[in-house]
Design an enzyme around this catalytic site. Sequence first.
Site, PDB file in Angstrom:
ATOM      1  CB  ALA A   1     -14.569   1.608  -8.713  1.00 19.33           C
ATOM      2  CG  ASP A   2     -20.972   2.490  -7.959  1.00 18.08           C
ATOM      3  OD1 ASP A   2     -21.224   3.056  -9.041  1.00 18.08           O
ATOM      4  OD2 ASP A   2     -21.843   1.875  -7.301  1.00 18.08           O
ATOM      5  CG  LEU A   3     -17.117   7.945  -5.134  1.00 20.29           C
ATOM      6  CD1 LEU A   3     -15.949   8.877  -4.870  1.00 20.29           C
ATOM      7  CD2 LEU A   3     -18.167   8.103  -4.036  1.00 20.29           C
ATOM      8  CG  HIS A   4     -23.751   6.558  -8.544  1.00 23.19           C
ATOM      9  ND1 HIS A   4     -24.782   6.887  -7.688  1.00 23.19           N
ATOM     10  CD2 HIS A   4     -23.531   5.232  -8.355  1.00 23.19           C
ATOM     11  CE1 HIS A   4     -25.178   5.819  -7.022  1.00 23.19           C
ATOM     12  NE2 HIS A   4     -24.420   4.796  -7.410  1.00 23.19           N
TER      13      HIS A   4
ATOM     14  CG  ASN B   1     -23.031   5.154  -4.123  1.00 24.08           C
ATOM     15  OD1 ASN B   1     -24.060   4.845  -3.520  1.00 24.08           O
ATOM     16  ND2 ASN B   1     -22.464   4.343  -5.003  1.00 24.08           N
TER      17      ASN B   1
END
Length: 273
Positions: A83-86, A89
């Site tokens: 849920a944090d694939l900026h 990352n």
Amino acid sequence: MRQECLCLQRFTEDFASFNQIRVPEPFPDLVRHNILVETFEEGISIGQIVQDINQPAELKVQLADIGVDILLQMVFVNNFVHADLHPGNLIVQNMDKFHETEQADSDIMMDRVEGIPEDYCQVSQKKEVLRLVLLDCGITSSLGPEDRKKFQEVFTAVVKGEGETVADLFLSKSAVNNCRDPALFRIEMAQLVKDARQNLISISKIKVAELMNAVFAVLSRHQIQLEANFATIILAMAMLEGLGRSLNPDLDLLEKARPVLLGSYLSDRNVGS
């Protein structure tokens, strides 16, 4: 940290057969509540590649395709979403091998002309694959069985342009439904999906995440509750879809999602070998 260790183990298992996707390997025996020990992964931030105009288009297209494979596998197959694939990352490995291969392919063609044995040429072509590495895997999202089924049904109806079907799914399956005018809700949803498709030259230009976000805005206006995990997954989709289009403006997420939605997803490019 123990929770993130478990997430790393799950992602490692989920992508074990994808040779272009890697997750750092944790060392569970060394993990404590405030300490996480994992393999060190070298690479280049994908954000740097997006901004580097000197990087070849072929490289960016390949990375966009790998990113879409990650997205579809997480959302529709594994039901376990980072849920944090900026861009920070996601790092790229074996870029040097990618560039070396371009040169080697040219050299191999010359070698064949000069009579170098074919088996030697085959050895020369062996290379490590371009790879994306997922970092910072502690924040994840999954859907329960009923919500997962509804999400897939809604997503399928949206990409097929069936706005009234989308409306009916939410009217019949939402846990909290305070809609005062179901008929108006159906009309607005149908018009929203219709406009999104008609205002574009090609269906491949539809920004799926933005369209899904607009769908959820209509839900809010008509007081139909959106499950929290739906929003989290749509955010993850929006980040990866946006990244993919920045690498490859012609990325067609709908076409790539078609076999997934039909229940027959298999990435021949990444599985095995």
